[in-house]
Design an enzyme around this catalytic site. Structure first.
Site, PDB file in Angstrom:
ATOM      1  N   ASP A  73      36.345  23.930 -51.652  1.00 36.93           N
ATOM      2  CA  ASP A  73      37.095  24.964 -52.364  1.00 36.93           C
ATOM      3  C   ASP A  73      37.199  26.223 -51.503  1.00 36.93           C
ATOM      4  OD1 ASP A  73      37.245  23.460 -54.884  1.00 36.93           O
ATOM      5  OD2 ASP A  73      35.089  23.830 -54.972  1.00 36.93           O
ATOM      6  N   ASP A  75      37.980  30.323 -52.107  1.00 36.52           N
ATOM      7  CA  ASP A  75      38.158  31.417 -53.068  1.00 36.52           C
ATOM      8  C   ASP A  75      38.687  32.648 -52.349  1.00 36.52           C
ATOM      9  OD1 ASP A  75      37.113  29.749 -55.002  1.00 36.52           O
ATOM     10  OD2 ASP A  75      35.073  30.531 -54.788  1.00 36.52           O
ATOM     11  N   ASP A 154      25.971  37.390 -55.309  1.00 36.90           N
ATOM     12  CA  ASP A 154      24.586  36.989 -55.511  1.00 36.90           C
ATOM     13  C   ASP A 154      23.772  36.950 -54.229  1.00 36.90           C
ATOM     14  OD1 ASP A 154      25.958  34.788 -54.544  1.00 36.90           O
ATOM     15  OD2 ASP A 154      25.610  33.536 -56.299  1.00 36.90           O
TER      16      ASP A 154
END
Length: 456
Positions: A73, A75, A154
């Site tokens: 993926d 992003d 994070d």
């Protein structure tokens, strides 16, 4: 520099006082090339850039590419609001309430576009930003700039941005240093960040399992066992998705060991954890499930979540079924009631959609039927839609040390059609019915046709 960033880089916080808030790595100093980025992601990046917005690849796609892996993926982060992004792409949709995003759809590929986030202040209403009593973020739609966004991420190795404007890399919070040192470290105070979103504890374990050679920074690891119960506050549907990510990434064996070491597994599968503590055979079944899952994934084969979940919950189902049988209940009703109880307990922690729970029940129920090889209907099970999964599950049980009297070999030889053991002659099977041409039924004339025939 904002107060939030100053807090992160306070003196004495490991190497971070020596690390600049922003480190810019030029094109010739990093290994990312546009040829490694999907065409769909490039289209999104360039359209945002050409429209005058900041457009950066961020997170796992950047991290994995730098580590020589092939990201699944990509992003995108931008200063455009979700509504502005949605207007730019006809093939997009707004999603999320807790964290509003835009998904830009290119066939089967979806590019997730997020607006830069900023820390909320007292001026923001609960409709924009909200936090629970124990610090969990319930809503986070305060928009900011790239610097603020990086500090909201994070782990430091996820605070890496690839800028399509000049192909440079922006690294925040020491992310470039940690990537080279192969260290996984939370940005900010670990306990606070875990309380904001307890799923970060699971993400730490997933990255440890996925990223070879990485270690968890001591200050990031320390609070996990104490804060593990916070996982029970997470919606079960989200926990189910996280479980699939944890165990279906090709590193299930390592992941299970890490989850148990950090006392997390018992808050995801409490019944299974109890069985693993009490029963060595249950441990072997869990380990073999993980090993077989990893082998299939590494061989490029598909893995069905219902088989994986059926294996994890089986020791508990079998134990509860034995309790019902000891109370005088017949085996089949005992198994059905045990399945009801175990599934009802498990869905409080992780949702299990019916498309998975139904075949799980069928696999469990067939474990009672497969041993009955002398039954006249034994061979008919070969045509059962869940036979192959139930047969594989039977072999898994035998592989894990369960003595089933050689039933697995019998079914293996029957399928190979070599040296089939003595058993009653095959009765009418589903296959026989399918091969037999359908019998033509004579259509009975209606009453009006009968009357006409009589009149004729």
């Amino acid at each position: 520099m904002s107060n939030f960033i100053k807090h992160i880089f306070q003196p004495g916080s490991d190497h971070r006082e020596e690390t600049p808030a922003l480190q810019i790595i030029s094109r010739d100093e990093h290994s990312i090339s546009r040829s490694q980025i999907s065409d769909a992601a490039l289209k999104v990046l360039y359209r945002l850039h050409n429209a005058g917005y900041e457009a950066l690849l961020v997170g796992g796609g950047v991290r994995d590419t730098l580590l020589g892996m092939s990201p699944k993926d990509f992003d995108v982060a931008t200063d455009a609001t979700p509504e502005q992004v949605n207007k730019l792409f006809r093939n997009s949709r707004l999603i999320g309430r807790r964290f509003k995003l835009v998904h830009v759809v290119f066939g089967r590929e979806v590019i997730e576009v997020a607006t830069f986030r900023a820390p909320p202040t007292d001026e923001h209403s609960d409709k924009i930003a909200a936090t629970g009593d124990q610090g969990m973020i319930l809503r986070d739609n305060v928009y900011g700039n790239r610097e603020e966004d990086a500090m909201r991420r994070d782990f430091t190795i996820n605070a890496l941005y690839y800028n399509i404007a000049d192909f440079s890399l922006y690294a925040y919070a020491g992310g470039w240093h940690d990537l080279k040192q192969r260290q996984l470290r939370l940005i900010g105070d670990p306990e606070t960040r875990y309380r904001e979103d307890p799923v970060r504890m699971l993400r730490a374990i997933r990255f440890l399992g996925k990223l070879n050679g990485f270690t968890l920074a001591p200050d990031t690891a320390a609070p996990i066992p104490m804060l593990a119960p916070l996982l029970e506050q997470i919606p079960s549907a989200r926990m189910f998705d996280e479980c699939l990510k944890l165990f279906l990434a090709g590193k299930a064996c390592e992941t299970l060991e890490l989850l148990r070491n950090y006392q997390l597994f018992g808050h995801i599968f409490p019944g299974t954890e109890q069985c693993l503590r009490d029963d060595d055979q249950a441990c072997e079944l869990a380990l073999n499930t993980m090993r077989n899952t990893d082998k299939r994934i590494q061989a490029g084969k598909s893995v069905t979540p219902y088989f994986f979940l059926a294996s994890l919950l089986w020791p508990q189902v079998a134990r509860v079924a034995r309790e019902f049988e000891s109370a005088g209940m017949a085996p089949h009703p005992a198994l059905q009631k045990a399945a009801d109880r175990v599934l009802a307990q498990q869905i409080r922690h992780t949702a299990i959609p019916k498309r998975f729970s139904i075949p799980m029940r069928e696999i469990w129920e067939l474990q009672l039927r497969l041993p009955k090889i002398q039954s006249r209907k034994a061979r008919e099970l070969l045509t059962h839609p869940r036979f192959r999964a139930a047969y594989d599950f039977l072999l898994l049980r035998e592989q894990s040390g369960e003595d089933l009297g050689g039933v697995g070999k019998w079914w293996t030889r029957l399928q190979e059609d070599e040296g089939v053991p003595e058993a009653p002659r095959r009765s009418k099977s589903y296959t026989d019915e399918e091969q037999r041409p359908p019998r033509k039924r004579r259509r009975r004339p209606s009453s009006s046709q009968n009357n006409n025939q009589r009149r004729g």
